[in-house]
Design a protein around this motif. Structure first.
Motif, PDB file in Angstrom:
ATOM      1  N   ASP A  28       0.830  -1.211   0.000  1.00 23.56           N
ATOM      2  CA  ASP A  28       0.000   0.000   0.000  1.00 23.56           C
ATOM      3  C   ASP A  28       0.865   1.262   0.000  1.00 23.56           C
ATOM      4  OD1 ASP A  28      -2.197  -1.621   0.054  1.00 23.56           O
ATOM      5  OD2 ASP A  28      -2.671  -1.304   2.163  1.00 23.56           O
ATOM      6  N   PHE A 201      -5.778   4.534  -0.273  1.00 21.72           N
ATOM      7  CA  PHE A 201      -4.715   4.345   0.711  1.00 21.72           C
ATOM      8  C   PHE A 201      -5.167   4.794   2.099  1.00 21.72           C
ATOM      9  CE2 PHE A 201      -0.946   5.948   3.008  1.00 21.72           C
ATOM     10  CZ  PHE A 201      -0.255   4.746   3.130  1.00 21.72           C
ATOM     11  N   ARG A 204      -7.407   2.102   3.491  1.00 17.71           N
ATOM     12  CA  ARG A 204      -6.716   0.855   3.823  1.00 17.71           C
ATOM     13  C   ARG A 204      -5.721   1.020   4.966  1.00 17.71           C
ATOM     14  NH1 ARG A 204      -6.674  -3.547   0.638  1.00 17.71           N
ATOM     15  NH2 ARG A 204      -4.452  -3.947   1.003  1.00 17.71           N
TER      16      ARG A 204
END
Length: 421
Positions: A28, A201, A204
Motif C-alpha cells: 500500500d 490508501f 486501507r
C-alpha cells in the motif's frame, strides 16, 4: 472484574502492525508513493510545460520557470506545516488518514482545474494551491513509515519509496507526453488518479482512533515554534539535515547541467548532445534502480545505515572525477553510471536513517517535513549555485570540484551521528 476506564492520555502513534501485516502495508505504501509521484512528475515535467507553450509561446521558458518555481517554494514551505498539523490531529479515523484523504481529493480537483485555466496567472495560482494539498498528502504519507514500521523494516520501506519516486516520475512523464495535444484530458486523468489512489490508501491504512490522546495546543505561535528543531538539543537531526542538503546540492548541480556540459565542456553539437543525454538518462535510470532495493534490504539485515550512506555518498563524489580529468563523453557516461548507483543506494537507506533520528514520535510528520526542506531547498538552489561557478574562472571543472567537495562533506557529516548505527 469491573471494566477499566479509558485513560485520558494514550499514545498517539498507532501500534506497529503485526509481522504478518507488514507485507500489505509495504504494498500500500509503495502504491501510494507511486500514485503521487506519477501525478506530480507528469504534471510538473510535461503537462505544465506544454500548457505554457500553448498559453505563452514566445515566453514559455520564463513562464514555466515562474509557475514551477512558485509551486516548488509553496510546497517546500507547507510540507512541514502540514506534517505538524497531522501530528496534532485527533479524530476517530486517526491522525494521518484525514489529511491523506483531504490532500488527495483537494490536489486532484485542482489538477483537474488546471486543464480549464487559460492564463498564466490562473495556472500559477491553481498550481500553487494544488501544491498545498499535495503537501497535505505527502507529509502524513512520509510519517507512515516511522509510525507503523519497526526500525528493522525501514530499509525495505525506504527502498520501495525510492523506487516509487524514481519510477513514478518516469511513468508520469511518459504518459503525459502522449497527451501533449489533449491537455484538459491529461490533467483530468492525473487528477482522478491522485484523488482515487489517495482515498484508497487512506481507507486501507486503518489507523487507530486518536480521540482520547492529549490534544496539543494549535496556534500560529505554537506551530511556528514547532518548526524549529534545536541543533544543540538534537545534534544528530542537525547533522542529518546538513548531510542531506550538501549531497543534493552537489548531485543536482551536475545532473541539471548535463546538456550544457556536453555542449560547452565536451564540445558536442546540439543534436549529438541531446542524443547522448537520452542515452545517459537511460543509464542513470538503470543504475539507480539497481541500487535502490538491495541496499535498503542489506541495511535491514545488517542493522546498520550509516556505513551504507557514507559509502554511497563517496561513490557519488567519485563520480565527478572522470569528467574532471577527461572532458570526453565516455568519461561523463561513466560519471552518470556511478552517480546513479550511488544515488540509488543512498536514497534507499537515507530515509530509513532519518526516521531513526526524529526527536519525538508525536512530531514525526513535522520533522520529516523539515528534513524535506534540505533536499527540496538544495535542488532549488543548485541551478543558481552551478551557474555562478560555471560563469567564474573555474568554469565546468570548478563545478565538478564543487560537487566532489560538497558530497564528501555530506559523507563526513554522517560520522558524528550517535543515536543510530
Amino acid at each position: 472484574m469491573s471494566e477499566q476506564p479509558v485513560p485520558s492520555t494514550v499514545p498517539v502513534s498507532p501500534a506497529v502492525p503485526a509481522p504478518g501485516r507488514h507485507g500489505r502495508l509495504a504494498v500500500d505504501f509503495f502504491a501510494a508513493q507511486l500514485v503521487v509521484n506519477v501525478t506530480v512528475g507528469g504534471v510538473s515535467q510535461a503537462m505544465l510545460p506544454n500548457q505554457m507553450a500553448s498559453i505563452a509561446p514566445a515566453d514559455k521558458v520564463a513562464a514555466f520557470g515562474l509557475v514551477s518555481g512558485i509551486g516548488s517554494l509553496v510546497g517546500m514551505l507547507v510540507q512541514p506545516l502540514a506534517g505538524a498539523l497531522s501530528d496534532r490531529t485527533r479524530s476517530r479515523f486517526g491522525r494521518r488518514a484525514p489529511w491523506l484523504a483531504v490532500g488527495a481529493v483537494g490536489a486532484g480537483a485542482l489538477i483537474v482545474g488546471l486543464g480549464l485555466c487559460s492564463s498564466l496567472l490562473l495556472v500559477a495560482l491553481c498550481w500553487a494551491v494544488a501544491q498545498v494539498f499535495i503537501a497535505a498528502f505527502s507529509a502524513p504519507l512520509l510519517a507512515v513509515m516511522p509510525d507503523r514500521t519497526p526500525p528493522g523494516k525501514r530499509g525495505l520501506f525506504s527502498g520501495l519509496a525510492g523506487i516509487a519516486v524514481f519510477a513514478g516520475g518516469v511513468v508520469g512523464v511518459g504518459f503525459a507526453a502522449r497527451l501533449a495535444d489533449r491537455i484538459p484530458f491529461g490533467y483530468s486523468a492525473f487528477g482522478l488518479l491522485l484523488a482515487l489512489g489517495g482515498l484508497v490508501f487512506a481507507w486501507r491504512l486503518r489507523e487507530h482512533p486518536a480521540t482520547h490522546a492529549d490534544r496539543p495546543a494549535v496556534s500560529l505561535r505554537t506551530l511556528a515554534r514547532a518548526m524549529w528543531v534545536s541543533p544543540r538539543r538534537h545534534p544528530d537531526f542537525a547533522w542529518a539535515f546538513g548531510a542531506r542538503f550538501a549531497l543534493f546540492l552537489g548531485y543536482s548541480a551536475i545532473l541539471g547541467y548535463q546538456l550544457f556540459i556536453m555542449q560547452d565542456y565536451i564540445g558536442l553539437s546540439r543534436d549529438a548532445a541531446n542524443d547522448a543525454l537520452s542515452i545517459n538518462t537511460i543509464i542513470l535510470a538503470v543504475t539507480t534502480l539497481a541500487g535502490l532495493l538491495p541496499a535498503g534490504m542489506l541495511s535491514d539485515r545488517l542493522g546498520r545505515r550509516k556505513p551504507i550512506i557514507m559509502v554511497s555518498s563517496l561513490v557519488i563524489a567519485a563520480s565527478a572525477v572522470p569528467p574532471l580529468l577527461s572532458p570526453t563523453l565516455p568519461a561523463l557516461t561513466v560519471s552518470i553510471a556511478l552517480a546513479g548507483l550511488g544515488a540509488g543506494c543512498y536514497l534507499s537507506v537515507d530515509q530509513a536513517l532519518m526516521t531513526l533520528l526524529l526527536p519525538r514520535a508525536e512530531d514525526n510528520g513535522k520533522d520529516l517535513g523539515v528534513l524535506n526542506i534540505a533536499n527540496a531547498g538544495a535542488q532549488a538552489l543548485a541551478p543558481m549555485v552551478a551557474s555562478l561557478v560555471i560563469g567564474s574562472a573555474a568554469g565546468y571543472r570548478g563545478l565538478f570540484v564543487m560537487a566532489i567537495v560538497l558530497v564528501t562533506v555530506a559523507a563526513a557529516a554522517i560520522v558524528p551521528i550517535k543515536s543510530a548505527r
